[in-house]
Structure formats: C-alpha cells, structure tokens
Design an enzyme around this catalytic site. Sequence first.
Site, mmCIF file in Angstrom:
data_model
loop_
_atom_site.group_PDB
_atom_site.id
_atom_site.type_symbol
_atom_site.label_atom_id
_atom_site.label_comp_id
_atom_site.label_asym_id
_atom_site.label_seq_id
_atom_site.Cartn_x
_atom_site.Cartn_y
_atom_site.Cartn_z
ATOM 1 C CG ASP A 8 29.467 43.734 39.646
ATOM 2 O OD1 ASP A 8 29.879 43.470 40.853
ATOM 3 O OD2 ASP A 8 28.587 42.900 39.188
ATOM 4 C CD GLU A 10 30.520 39.289 40.561
ATOM 5 O OE1 GLU A 10 29.971 39.005 41.585
ATOM 6 O OE2 GLU A 10 30.465 40.409 40.176
ATOM 7 C CG HIS A 60 31.310 42.859 44.268
ATOM 8 N ND1 HIS A 60 30.608 41.729 43.389
ATOM 9 C CD2 HIS A 60 31.984 42.365 45.220
ATOM 10 C CE1 HIS A 60 31.062 40.502 43.806
ATOM 11 N NE2 HIS A 60 31.951 40.802 45.012
ATOM 12 C CG HIS A 115 26.037 36.158 39.749
ATOM 13 N ND1 HIS A 115 27.215 36.293 39.674
ATOM 14 C CD2 HIS A 115 25.547 37.102 40.697
ATOM 15 C CE1 HIS A 115 27.488 37.813 40.321
ATOM 16 N NE2 HIS A 115 26.471 38.148 40.715
ATOM 17 C CD GLU A 134 24.886 41.397 38.575
ATOM 18 O OE1 GLU A 134 25.613 42.170 38.624
ATOM 19 O OE2 GLU A 134 24.604 40.332 39.212
#
Length: 276
Positions: A8, A10, A60, A115, A134
């Site tokens: 991912d 972030e 992502h 998020h 996630e």
Amino acid sequence: MRIYICADMEGITGLVDADDVQPGGRDYERGRTMMTEDVNAAVRGALTAGATTVTVNDAHGPMRNLLPDALHPAARLVRGKPKLMSMLEGLDATYDAMVCIGFHSRAGTLGVLSHSFMGHEIEDMWLDERPVGEIGFTHATAAALGVPVVMLSGDDAGCAEMTAWDPSVTCVAVKYANDRFAADLSPVAEARQAIEAAVADSLTTRPAAMTPSSHTATLVVRWQSASVAATLLGIPGVTSADSRTVQASGTLPDLYRQFGVWTRVATALTHQAPYC
C-alpha cells in the site's frame, strides 16, 4: 520459499499527505519512488531469508504506483486494475508467508492518512463484530487462505492496529502520527534498513504452515452515503442494518471478493476523492 508482498502507499516512509499518494498530486511522483524503495527493502529481506519466489502486488489506488523499471529484479509485479481480489490478487496457499508494506490504520483513528478502503466514504467496518480496516480484513483473508502475515510496515497507528489484531506479526514504524496529515518521520535510510531486517528476521522465524479455513464470517459496513447502502441491497445476500449500514456473511476469501464489488459500486455512485 514463496513470499507475497502486499504494497500500500499511505504507510510508506516519508509520505504524509494526499498530494504524496494520489496521481496528479504535486509530490506523487516522488511518492512512487519512495514506495518502490520501501518495497525493494522488503524484497532484499525476503531474499536474505531464502525466498525463491517474491511476488509484489501494487495494492494502492490505481494499482499502478510502483515503478517497474526500478523494482528489485528478483520480484514479480502484479499491477493495474480491476483485480478480483484487489489487495490480495494472486495470493493462494502456495505462498509461505505474506508481508505488508506501507499500510495505514482504519477509519476513525488518528493515524497518517487513516481510512478504510475508500477515504471518508466508509465510516466504519466490523468483521465478526470486531472493528476492522484494511489491516484486519487483509490479515483475516490471508489466514483463511492458509498464509500467515509475518511483517508490516507503516506509521505507529497502523503498527498498533496490527499488534492488537495479531501480536505475533513483526511491525516496523517508519513514522509517528502527529495528526492525520502530519508525522514525525524516521530517517529514510534507517527506515529501509529496519524494513529489510524485519522481513528477513520474521521470515526466518515464520510460523508453521497454516490450515486454510472455511469459517463463515460476517462483514458489516457503515457508509457515509445512504444511497450506496440502498443500492447494495440489490446484491443477493446483502441485508440492511440501518439506512447507511449493510452486512453479508460468507466464507473468506469469498466475502473479501464480494466487498470489492461493494467498493466498485460505491465508487460509481459517489466519485469522491479519497481524502476529505
């Protein structure tokens, strides 16, 4: 030894803002380089531990973030979308372990770029009545396939979330959240050295092979939009808990795959930016 790396963005070293992780953002191209180098550190660690196959899934956003020509030459790359299994495309019981690079904490937490899958469109999620994002949903699905998650990198909030979900997973915090778009950053070289070492160590001491599970799980998702919730009721097996909350039950990974359909429906209905 076959290793699967889910990447991912972030939770990547140095990245703190939407402009770092969204195509078109002023620092997105730099973010792609940072993401690729964090993944390369993980690949090096896997090879040190004896991996013979390393598969990297770009997980992502558009799933075209990693730079193929800069990726470690020993790694195979799964790139682009749509993918039926999204962040877990291609994962199956032939893999000995999974590594999570660049992960973030779930919606509602004070973590960097926190998020759950869809920016602010998903307000909350629960898996078998346990709050999940996630990290937890990915971990649970991999476990159901018989693949243990052994290592995760991200910010300190993401690491804390993984530790609460499964304390056996080795975590590396590459930044420490001051707020949702601000962090105290670890030095880049130090962060990548820590990722490489943690991957190598966690794979060397990885748990014994897991038995795939056919456990029936229940997923509950509360949306920001009542329109999304209402539309999802057209999918067989999806029921309403209230005007903005839907739920469904099934075995993993089937439930994970169905959730991917939910997010595609929500994207078509809302067209909302991930971070608002």
